[in-house]
Design an enzyme around this catalytic site. Structure first.
Site, PDB file in Angstrom:
ATOM      1  N   TYR A 150       1.094  -1.449  -0.288  1.00  0.00           N
ATOM      2  CA  TYR A 150       0.250  -0.237  -0.328  1.00  0.00           C
ATOM      3  C   TYR A 150       0.591   1.241   0.075  1.00  0.00           C
ATOM      4  CZ  TYR A 150      -3.519   3.566   1.714  1.00  0.00           C
ATOM      5  OH  TYR A 150      -4.559   4.507   1.787  1.00  0.00           O
ATOM      6  N   ASP A 245       9.351   3.117  -0.610  1.00  0.00           N
ATOM      7  CA  ASP A 245       7.881   3.572   0.366  1.00  0.00           C
ATOM      8  C   ASP A 245       8.738   3.063   1.693  1.00  0.00           C
ATOM      9  OD1 ASP A 245       6.316   4.609   1.594  1.00  0.00           O
ATOM     10  OD2 ASP A 245       4.848   3.969   0.530  1.00  0.00           O
ATOM     11  N   LYS A 273       4.726   9.405   8.802  1.00  0.00           N
ATOM     12  CA  LYS A 273       5.210   8.188   9.757  1.00  0.00           C
ATOM     13  C   LYS A 273       5.649   8.720  11.120  1.00  0.00           C
ATOM     14  CE  LYS A 273       1.146   4.945   8.406  1.00  0.00           C
ATOM     15  NZ  LYS A 273       1.292   4.299   7.340  1.00  0.00           N
TER      16      LYS A 273
HETATM   17  C1  LIG Z   1       0.360   4.437   5.974  1.00  0.00           C
HETATM   18  C2  LIG Z   1       1.583   4.216   4.726  1.00  0.00           C
HETATM   19  C3  LIG Z   1       0.885   5.721   3.475  1.00  0.00           C
HETATM   20  C4  LIG Z   1       0.584   6.483   3.223  1.00  0.00           C
HETATM   21  O1  LIG Z   1       0.408   7.454   4.258  1.00  0.00           O
HETATM   22  P1  LIG Z   1      -0.905   8.269   4.609  1.00  0.00           P
HETATM   23  O2  LIG Z   1       0.109   9.710   5.721  1.00  0.00           O
HETATM   24  O3  LIG Z   1      -1.474   7.684   5.301  1.00  0.00           O
HETATM   25  O4  LIG Z   1      -1.464   9.566   3.614  1.00  0.00           O
HETATM   26  C5  LIG Z   1       2.242   4.646   2.274  1.00  0.00           C
HETATM   27  N1  LIG Z   1       3.217   4.048   2.266  1.00  0.00           N
HETATM   28  C6  LIG Z   1       2.623   3.244   3.285  1.00  0.00           C
HETATM   29  C7  LIG Z   1       4.328   1.969   2.842  1.00  0.00           C
HETATM   30  C8  LIG Z   1       1.917   3.672   4.650  1.00  0.00           C
HETATM   31  O5  LIG Z   1       2.340   2.375   5.004  1.00  0.00           O
END
Ligand SMILES: *Cc1c(COP(=O)(O)O)cnc(C)c1O
Length: 434
Positions: A150, A245, A273
């Site tokens: 994701y 990512d 995060k």
């Molecule tokens: C949480 C997450 C996102 C999206 O981040 P948001 O701040 O919710 O938009 C993108 N990539 C990864 C791997 C994630 O865990």
């Protein structure tokens, strides 16, 4: 689900009723609605250290940590104090600050593949911008992603695999034009041969690969040996951009992120995060020659009114200062292992088929007969009904897990022996009752 052990605190239930009148589904992000586990979502009024407090004053050991950012636990004094200091100086100026330079420097130091970095306000914005940049830099359109990963709700990445292994993706949400997902190839995670085949057929069209170097959005699935290394080689050979990512894994799996754990260097990295310390923030960065293509230096447009918000930067910097202290990750990793070993022992003793995955302070628990979970199909084949019962039994015993069988769990530095004991006692009861 009809489980009679459902824990439904009264005030949360009332608030959820009311919330559903004004907010779609009663929530501002779908996983919060407890659809994955059934029952009424909890409404929280506070958090302190490793604990969350709900609106009925029940206390829980928290393994969600705001979905990852709270690696120091709730209300860490260094973060709160940095925020208080900034609050008295203003909330934002729509212009540059010294603190932005400091946090950029810190990020570049901690993650050496990042030579230049730009701050944004969410993980989604970071991945969306990194992909635009990769396309602008390579002047190609196609993107490769992996099933089960994701990357936020970016249109072109809300894609599910088509019928064949090497087909272009299909939209996984209404509202996403087919023409967007036509630009995205979807491959099975940890399948090295599929990746080689795709590059042999389409390498010259591929702008970038985007991957979670440790998959944390299909429960937790680490990369198999050779998976990240092969994508590095292919991207170098075909002059495609490799994007890790690390929105979830950054400063979570290790101080240098998953790229430092596995020793594979991406061209671009996305963060989020943890770097916001709990405030809305994201970042993307990497090779200077690529980053220099962004406006105002280059032709790839990217911008943000609240980007580099002084509050988010203050919280993030305070967090980054704390996690650089000697032994921080050793302690976090060791406590996470200790908790998982305790869970495994108790599951084994109760005769429950169960296995776990861990990288640093991230973990995954699977109700499965499999000994090792490395593939998306294995995750999907786990016993979800059993997880739902386990989730509610743990909640009844004051442990708050992510309300879905497909989310990773997070341990914070505030989780000590007492919290682990409480968790393991709860799990022993839960396994016995499953
Ligand atoms: C949480 C997450 C996102 C999206 O981040 P948001 O701040 O919710 O938009 C993108 N990539 C990864 C791997 C994630 O865990």
């Amino acid at each position: 689900m009809t489980d009679s052990t459902h824990y439904e605190p009264k005030r949360s239930a009332e608030l959820f009723e009311e919330a559903q009148r004004y907010i779609p589904g009663g929530v501002n992000s779908p996983v919060r609605a407890f659809r994955g586990v059934g029952g009424t979502p909890l409404f929280f009024s506070g958090g302190q250290g490793a604990y969350l407090l709900d609106e009925d004053s029940n206390r829980y050991v928290d393994y969600v940590g705001a979905w990852g950012p709270l690696i120091l636990g709730h209300c860490h004094p260094a973060v709160i104090s940095a925020l208080q200091t900034q609050l008295s100086k203003g909330l934002g100026y729509g212009a540059s600050t010294a603190a932005e330079v400091e946090i950029a420097k810190t990020i570049c130091k901690l993650v050496p593949s990042i030579e230049k970095v730009r701050l944004v306000t969410s993980g989604t914005e970071a991945t969306m911008s990194a992909i635009r940049l990769a396309r602008g830099f390579t002047r190609r359109d196609k993107v490769v992603k992996f099933e089960g990963c994701y990357h936020g709700h970016v249109d072109g990445l809300l894609v599910k695999a088509g019928s064949g292994a090497l087909t272009l993706g299909e939209p996984d949400s209404l509202g996403v034009p087919r023409s967007y997902t036509d630009q995205t190839f979807v491959l099975p995670y940890n399948d090295i041969d599929a990746m080689k085949q795709l590059f042999a057929d389409h390498g010259g069209e591929i702008a970038c690969i985007i991957v979670e170097p440790v998959a944390g959005n299909m429960n937790l699935v680490p990369p198999v040996p050779g998976f990240l290394e092969t994508m590095r080689e292919l991207c170098t050979q075909y002059e495609s951009v490799l994007i890790f990512d690390e929105v979830m894994t950054g400063f979570r799996t290790a101080l240098g992120g998953a790229q430092s754990v596995y020793g594979v260097t991406p061209d671009l990295t996305t963060l989020g995060k943890v770097i916001g310390g709990g405030l809305p923030v994201g970042a993307f960065g990497g090779r200077a020659d690529i980053m220099n293509c962004i406006a105002p230096l280059g032709p790839v447009y990217q911008a943000g009114t609240l980007a580099g918000s002084p509050l988010a930067v203050a919280a993030g910097q305070a967090m980054l200062n704390e996690i650089q202290k000697p032994g921080f990750y050793e302690g976090l990793t060791q406590r996470t292992s200790q908790m998982l070993e305790g869970l495994q022992q108790r599951a084994d003793a109760a005769g429950i088929a169960f296995t776990t995955n861990q990288v640093g302070g991230m973990f995954g628990c699977f109700f499965t007969e499999e000994k090792a979970v490395t593939r998306f199909e294995q995750v999907m084949a786990c016993n979800v009904e059993r997880f739902k019962r386990y989730f509610h039994l743990m909640l009844d015993n004051n442990v708050y897990l992510a309300p879905s069988a497909f989310e990773a769990g997070f341990v914070s530095a505030a989780h000590g022996d007492d919290e682990i004991r409480l968790t393991l006692d709860a799990a022993e009861k839960a396994f016995a009752a499953l």
